[in-house]
Design a protein around this motif. Structure first.
Motif, PDB file in Angstrom:
ATOM      1  N   GLU A   6       1.786   1.122 -19.376  1.00  0.00           N
ATOM      2  CA  GLU A   6       1.717   2.412 -20.053  1.00  0.00           C
ATOM      3  C   GLU A   6       2.848   2.474 -21.070  1.00  0.00           C
ATOM      4  O   GLU A   6       3.902   1.860 -20.876  1.00  0.00           O
ATOM      5  N   VAL A   7       2.625   3.220 -22.139  1.00  0.00           N
ATOM      6  CA  VAL A   7       3.678   3.413 -23.134  1.00  0.00           C
ATOM      7  C   VAL A   7       4.751   4.298 -22.518  1.00  0.00           C
ATOM      8  O   VAL A   7       4.471   5.381 -22.002  1.00  0.00           O
ATOM      9  N   ALA A   8       5.989   3.836 -22.535  1.00  0.00           N
ATOM     10  CA  ALA A   8       7.089   4.551 -21.910  1.00  0.00           C
ATOM     11  C   ALA A   8       7.453   5.805 -22.705  1.00  0.00           C
ATOM     12  O   ALA A   8       7.258   5.855 -23.927  1.00  0.00           O
TER      13      ALA A   8
ATOM     14  N   ILE B 268       0.860  -8.339 -23.308  1.00  0.00           N
ATOM     15  CA  ILE B 268       0.624  -9.648 -23.949  1.00  0.00           C
ATOM     16  C   ILE B 268      -0.433 -10.471 -23.228  1.00  0.00           C
ATOM     17  O   ILE B 268      -0.575 -11.672 -23.466  1.00  0.00           O
ATOM     18  N   ASN B 269      -1.173  -9.817 -22.337  1.00  0.00           N
ATOM     19  CA  ASN B 269      -2.230 -10.458 -21.563  1.00  0.00           C
ATOM     20  C   ASN B 269      -3.234  -9.380 -21.195  1.00  0.00           C
ATOM     21  O   ASN B 269      -3.014  -8.614 -20.256  1.00  0.00           O
ATOM     22  N   PRO B 270      -4.349  -9.262 -21.945  1.00  0.00           N
ATOM     23  CA  PRO B 270      -5.306  -8.192 -21.669  1.00  0.00           C
ATOM     24  C   PRO B 270      -5.843  -8.181 -20.241  1.00  0.00           C
ATOM     25  O   PRO B 270      -6.106  -7.105 -19.689  1.00  0.00           O
ATOM     26  N   ALA B 271      -6.002  -9.346 -19.632  1.00  0.00           N
ATOM     27  CA  ALA B 271      -6.494  -9.391 -18.254  1.00  0.00           C
ATOM     28  C   ALA B 271      -5.479  -8.765 -17.300  1.00  0.00           C
ATOM     29  O   ALA B 271      -5.850  -8.025 -16.377  1.00  0.00           O
ATOM     30  N   ARG B 272      -4.195  -9.043 -17.520  1.00  0.00           N
ATOM     31  CA  ARG B 272      -3.144  -8.467 -16.689  1.00  0.00           C
ATOM     32  C   ARG B 272      -3.186  -6.943 -16.759  1.00  0.00           C
ATOM     33  O   ARG B 272      -3.112  -6.240 -15.759  1.00  0.00           O
ATOM     34  N   SER B 273      -3.313  -6.395 -17.978  1.00  0.00           N
ATOM     35  CA  SER B 273      -3.353  -4.946 -18.161  1.00  0.00           C
ATOM     36  C   SER B 273      -4.649  -4.355 -17.614  1.00  0.00           C
ATOM     37  O   SER B 273      -4.641  -3.271 -17.019  1.00  0.00           O
ATOM     38  N   PHE B 274      -5.764  -5.060 -17.800  1.00  0.00           N
ATOM     39  CA  PHE B 274      -7.059  -4.567 -17.339  1.00  0.00           C
ATOM     40  C   PHE B 274      -7.121  -4.505 -15.810  1.00  0.00           C
ATOM     41  O   PHE B 274      -7.559  -3.500 -15.239  1.00  0.00           O
ATOM     42  N   GLY B 275      -6.690  -5.568 -15.150  1.00  0.00           N
ATOM     43  CA  GLY B 275      -6.724  -5.576 -13.688  1.00  0.00           C
ATOM     44  C   GLY B 275      -5.888  -4.462 -13.091  1.00  0.00           C
ATOM     45  O   GLY B 275      -6.319  -3.775 -12.151  1.00  0.00           O
ATOM     46  N   ALA B 276      -4.692  -4.237 -13.661  1.00  0.00           N
ATOM     47  CA  ALA B 276      -3.828  -3.176 -13.152  1.00  0.00           C
ATOM     48  C   ALA B 276      -4.429  -1.806 -13.418  1.00  0.00           C
ATOM     49  O   ALA B 276      -4.353  -0.906 -12.562  1.00  0.00           O
ATOM     50  N   ALA B 277      -5.051  -1.621 -14.580  1.00  0.00           N
ATOM     51  CA  ALA B 277      -5.652  -0.331 -14.906  1.00  0.00           C
ATOM     52  C   ALA B 277      -6.843  -0.031 -14.000  1.00  0.00           C
ATOM     53  O   ALA B 277      -7.035   1.116 -13.571  1.00  0.00           O
ATOM     54  N   VAL B 278      -7.651  -1.037 -13.703  1.00  0.00           N
ATOM     55  CA  VAL B 278      -8.826  -0.834 -12.841  1.00  0.00           C
ATOM     56  C   VAL B 278      -8.407  -0.408 -11.439  1.00  0.00           C
ATOM     57  O   VAL B 278      -8.954   0.545 -10.873  1.00  0.00           O
ATOM     58  N   ILE B 279      -7.451  -1.095 -10.854  1.00  0.00           N
ATOM     59  CA  ILE B 279      -7.053  -0.790  -9.476  1.00  0.00           C
ATOM     60  C   ILE B 279      -6.218   0.483  -9.403  1.00  0.00           C
ATOM     61  O   ILE B 279      -6.405   1.320  -8.514  1.00  0.00           O
ATOM     62  N   TYR B 280      -5.332   0.699 -10.356  1.00  0.00           N
ATOM     63  CA  TYR B 280      -4.501   1.909 -10.359  1.00  0.00           C
ATOM     64  C   TYR B 280      -5.321   3.139 -10.757  1.00  0.00           C
ATOM     65  O   TYR B 280      -5.174   4.217 -10.187  1.00  0.00           O
ATOM     66  N   ASN B 281      -6.204   2.984 -11.764  1.00  0.00           N
ATOM     67  CA  ASN B 281      -7.166   4.009 -12.179  1.00  0.00           C
ATOM     68  C   ASN B 281      -6.501   5.350 -12.468  1.00  0.00           C
ATOM     69  O   ASN B 281      -6.889   6.393 -11.925  1.00  0.00           O
ATOM     70  N   ASN B 282      -5.511   5.318 -13.355  1.00  0.00           N
ATOM     71  CA  ASN B 282      -4.779   6.517 -13.740  1.00  0.00           C
ATOM     72  C   ASN B 282      -5.127   6.889 -15.181  1.00  0.00           C
ATOM     73  O   ASN B 282      -5.332   6.019 -16.021  1.00  0.00           O
ATOM     74  N   ASP B 283      -5.208   8.184 -15.469  1.00  0.00           N
ATOM     75  CA  ASP B 283      -5.607   8.626 -16.814  1.00  0.00           C
ATOM     76  C   ASP B 283      -4.674   8.097 -17.896  1.00  0.00           C
ATOM     77  O   ASP B 283      -5.120   7.662 -18.959  1.00  0.00           O
ATOM     78  N   LYS B 284      -3.369   8.131 -17.649  1.00  0.00           N
ATOM     79  CA  LYS B 284      -2.398   7.653 -18.628  1.00  0.00           C
ATOM     80  C   LYS B 284      -2.590   6.168 -18.916  1.00  0.00           C
ATOM     81  O   LYS B 284      -2.544   5.725 -20.068  1.00  0.00           O
TER      82      LYS B 284
ATOM     83  N   LYS C 261       0.809  -1.220   0.000  1.00  0.00           N
ATOM     84  CA  LYS C 261       0.000   0.000   0.000  1.00  0.00           C
ATOM     85  C   LYS C 261       0.843   1.272   0.000  1.00  0.00           C
ATOM     86  O   LYS C 261       0.525   2.253  -0.675  1.00  0.00           O
ATOM     87  N   SER C 262       1.934   1.281   0.722  1.00  0.00           N
ATOM     88  CA  SER C 262       2.749   2.487   0.825  1.00  0.00           C
ATOM     89  C   SER C 262       3.509   2.788  -0.456  1.00  0.00           C
ATOM     90  O   SER C 262       3.912   3.924  -0.699  1.00  0.00           O
ATOM     91  N   TYR C 263       3.698   1.763  -1.307  1.00  0.00           N
ATOM     92  CA  TYR C 263       4.464   1.949  -2.525  1.00  0.00           C
ATOM     93  C   TYR C 263       3.606   1.868  -3.788  1.00  0.00           C
ATOM     94  O   TYR C 263       4.070   2.241  -4.864  1.00  0.00           O
ATOM     95  N   TYR C 264       2.394   1.386  -3.657  1.00  0.00           N
ATOM     96  CA  TYR C 264       1.586   1.036  -4.830  1.00  0.00           C
ATOM     97  C   TYR C 264       1.415   2.212  -5.799  1.00  0.00           C
ATOM     98  O   TYR C 264       1.772   2.127  -6.972  1.00  0.00           O
ATOM     99  N   VAL C 265       0.853   3.302  -5.311  1.00  0.00           N
ATOM    100  CA  VAL C 265       0.596   4.447  -6.183  1.00  0.00           C
ATOM    101  C   VAL C 265       1.897   5.130  -6.594  1.00  0.00           C
ATOM    102  O   VAL C 265       2.075   5.527  -7.753  1.00  0.00           O
TER     103      VAL C 265
ATOM    104  N   HIS D  86      -4.709   2.082 -22.703  1.00  0.00           N
ATOM    105  CA  HIS D  86      -5.197   0.730 -22.419  1.00  0.00           C
ATOM    106  C   HIS D  86      -5.627  -0.030 -23.677  1.00  0.00           C
ATOM    107  O   HIS D  86      -5.479  -1.257 -23.738  1.00  0.00           O
ATOM    108  N   TRP D  87      -6.154   0.666 -24.672  1.00  0.00           N
ATOM    109  CA  TRP D  87      -6.622  -0.024 -25.883  1.00  0.00           C
ATOM    110  C   TRP D  87      -5.514  -0.833 -26.550  1.00  0.00           C
ATOM    111  O   TRP D  87      -5.787  -1.881 -27.152  1.00  0.00           O
TER     112      TRP D  87
END
Length: 284
Positions: free
Chosen positions: A157-159, A224-240, A145-149, A245-246
């Motif tokens: 995200e595209v670097a 290379i795994n849409p579920a991996r990217s989707f789960g991280a995007a949902v919990i992180y919930n960042n505009d970038k 939790k202290s490091y997540y965000v 995400h597409w």
């Protein structure tokens, strides 16, 4: 391999020493009445939870280590790649006999295109994988939790310095390598031909995930795994993360489709076999 067998009454004929399973029906409602189907969904869900928890906590731990100490300390990018590839090896090994060990909507999509799974199973697997990914990243956030965000939540995200087109191409190529490996490692013809070689199918699949991560982590963190990217995007919930995400759906699905076509219709000569069958039919 084809063996020529000659009999006194039937003459010569070809006998295969392997058997391809029949194509899965497009819609198989009977699956919904079978416990084995729901057991497979549970296996996909739990495996994806574990995969995302281990993967995301490794990413966050790596970023926190290089931020607080010598960049040479910690697991490094090599360790992150090993975490993802190693967990796929373990989880595919554990779940292959229950659900097929997909743990990835792109793999499920490729197998669906090859008629290895029904539409109902493919859709339900995708839902179980995405839900498992959300729960897995949620666990990672709870433990870190202290490091997540602060360290990006393991989101893809595209670097900086790379375009969306480059990231999309990396996802297509990376997923092609993975799904092509899945088809090759589980090919019944290969198993029959190379039965003298003890090949453990989850091992090359895990190595494929490992080497693809080495190549594309600097570009977009490797999806290379849409579920991996989707789960991280949902919990992180960042505009970038959502803006990019597409890429992590379109790229893997295109890569999986190309791999399915290449293996089924080029390497396994599916198109030629279909044409030969058509030509051999007597005319009315």
């Amino acid at each position: 391999m084809v063996k020529e067998v000659e009999g006194p009454e039937h003459g010569e004929f070809s006998a295969r020493d392997y058997h391809d399973p029949p194509p899965a029906p497009l819609i198989d409602a009977e699956e919904l009445t079978q416990w084995s189907f729901y057991r497979a969904l549970i296996a996909e869900f739990i495996a994806t939870v574990i995969f995302l928890y281990i993967g995301v906590t490794t990413v966050i731990g790596y970023k926190s280590q290089i931020d607080h100490s010598d960049p040479c300390n910690g697991v490094g990018l090599l360790g992150v790649a090993w975490a993802f590839g190693g967990m796929i090896f373990v989880l595919v090994y554990c779940t292959a006999g229950i659900s097929g060990g997909h743990i990835n909507p792109a793999v499920t999509f490729g197998l669906f295109l090859a008629r290895k799974v029904s539409l109902i199973r493919a859709v339900m697997y995708l839902m179980a994988q995405c839900l498992g990914a959300i729960c897995g990243v949620g666990l990672a956030k709870g433990f870190q939790k202290s490091y997540y965000v602060r360290y990006g939540g393991g989101a893809n995200e595209v670097a900086p310095g790379y375009s969306n087109g480059v990231a999309l191409a990396a996802e297509i190529v990376g997923t092609f390598v993975l799904v092509y490996t899945v088809f090759s490692a589980t090919d019944p013809k290969r198993s029959a031909r190379d039965s003298h070689v003890p090949v453990l199918a989850p091992l090359p699949i895990g190595f494929a995930v490992f080497v693809v991560h080495l190549a594309s982590i600097p570009i977009d963190g490797t999806g290379i795994n849409p579920a991996r990217s989707f789960g991280a995007a949902v919990i992180y919930n960042n505009d970038k993360a959502w803006d990019d995400h597409w890429i992590f759906w379109v790229g893997p699905f295109i890569g999986a489709a190309i791999a399915a076509f290449y293996h089924q219709y080029i390497l396994r000569a599916g198109a030629i076999k279909a044409l030969g069958s058509f030509r051999s039919n007597p005319r009315n």
